[in-house]
Design an enzyme around this catalytic site. Sequence first.
Site, PDB file in Angstrom:
ATOM      1  N   ASP A  76      53.744  45.718  35.842  1.00 57.32           N
ATOM      2  CA  ASP A  76      54.027  46.653  34.752  1.00 57.32           C
ATOM      3  C   ASP A  76      53.214  47.931  34.913  1.00 57.32           C
ATOM      4  O   ASP A  76      52.149  47.945  35.544  1.00 57.32           O
ATOM      5  CB  ASP A  76      53.761  46.014  33.388  1.00 57.32           C
ATOM      6  CG  ASP A  76      52.311  45.556  33.205  1.00 57.32           C
ATOM      7  OD1 ASP A  76      51.725  45.050  34.186  1.00 57.32           O
ATOM      8  OD2 ASP A  76      51.768  45.712  32.094  1.00 57.32           O
ATOM      9  N   GLU A  96      49.792  43.391  32.004  1.00 55.53           N
ATOM     10  CA  GLU A  96      48.395  43.808  32.139  1.00 55.53           C
ATOM     11  C   GLU A  96      48.126  45.088  31.362  1.00 55.53           C
ATOM     12  O   GLU A  96      47.054  45.259  30.785  1.00 55.53           O
ATOM     13  CB  GLU A  96      48.048  44.009  33.612  1.00 55.53           C
ATOM     14  CG  GLU A  96      46.553  44.078  33.907  1.00 55.53           C
ATOM     15  CD  GLU A  96      45.943  45.468  33.754  1.00 55.53           C
ATOM     16  OE1 GLU A  96      44.705  45.578  33.675  1.00 55.53           O
ATOM     17  OE2 GLU A  96      46.712  46.449  33.704  1.00 55.53           O
TER      18      GLU A  96
END
Length: 379
Positions: free
Chosen positions: A72, A137
Amino acid sequence: MTAEHFPVTELAKDLISRPSVTPLDEGCQTLMAERLSAIGFNIEPMIFEDTTNMWARRGNQGPVFCFAGHTDVVPTGDISRWHTPPFEPTIIDGYLYGRGAADMKGSLAAMIVATERFVTKHPDHQGSIAFLITSDEEGPFINGTTRVIDTLEARKEKITWALVGEPSSTLKLGDVVKNGRRGSLTGNLTIKGIQGHVAYPHLADNPIHKAAPFLAELSQMHWDNGNEFFPPTSMQIANIHGGTGASNVIPGALEVMFNFRYSTEVTAEILIERVEALLKAHELDYDISWIFNGLPFLTGDGPLLDATRYAIHQVTGYDTSPQTTGGTSDGRFIAPTGAKVLELGPVNATIHKVNECVKVDDLEQLALCYEVILEQLLC
């Protein structure tokens, strides 16, 4: 072959082209899984709510070397300020531009290519190689690495060494590795008062006035002196909100958010005790809640740090500097299992900014560093 067409560059471009704004993965892990499956990895997707995770492993024996990272990325910000579209990877003057180039799709590409090269040269390597990859994250980090670790712990599957691909470098590739991180603790405080008219203060109770001496003392408190590995603990007030927006209304409450980045000289429990003792000393009416974002951890001298130092010197010709500065990473969820954790990745000068970029030559050097580390630990 020019650097622009190295396998690591091509894979990085493929990953960057996928707009995986947290918690989206947009097929990044599928692409990685295909490459890993082709060289003998067992692929185990772990989907928790809106988060895509992958645990991939080659080998059934210890020690277990794990590459850890995230697919991400943060939002792009104002696209008009980008020189090139953020999800159309473009090479300009030797730099690869795109959201996630440095944080951390370049590292993911380097991990995959390094592993492919290593397995080709050493098909019967010692121990196991693993990948722990998440799409959570940059977000609330609730359903990502922490959930994967919980799953592994429940079945007693242990990681010996973890190398996180966060952009650790400062001025040039490999000049800094992170061999630890400070702990992070957030306090959400509400100071209670009584709302009223500013012309009738005797009929109200102003929480801002009541809290001001407390906040002044809190901001000046000395928490510890740090140590040879960590700077002194710091506390920063991040948000303050009180009032209705009107100039003639005394607010009924004051909300304060503050964060500690703390060393191994104190614990979260000690910090909480000191803050709440100060609140009581100022005789404030309050509610407070605490968020534990991560414990401090440190990886000292040993096989992982030795191998990483050696690899960086072999590839770049200079010595690295282990440091514990900066923010938190998913390493904080891996370290409590007993694993030794380091972070090594590209230069971090443009992370989370518009026009995020990474030097193309650095990606190839990073892949070489990762490959040498594998050779040092599993050959």
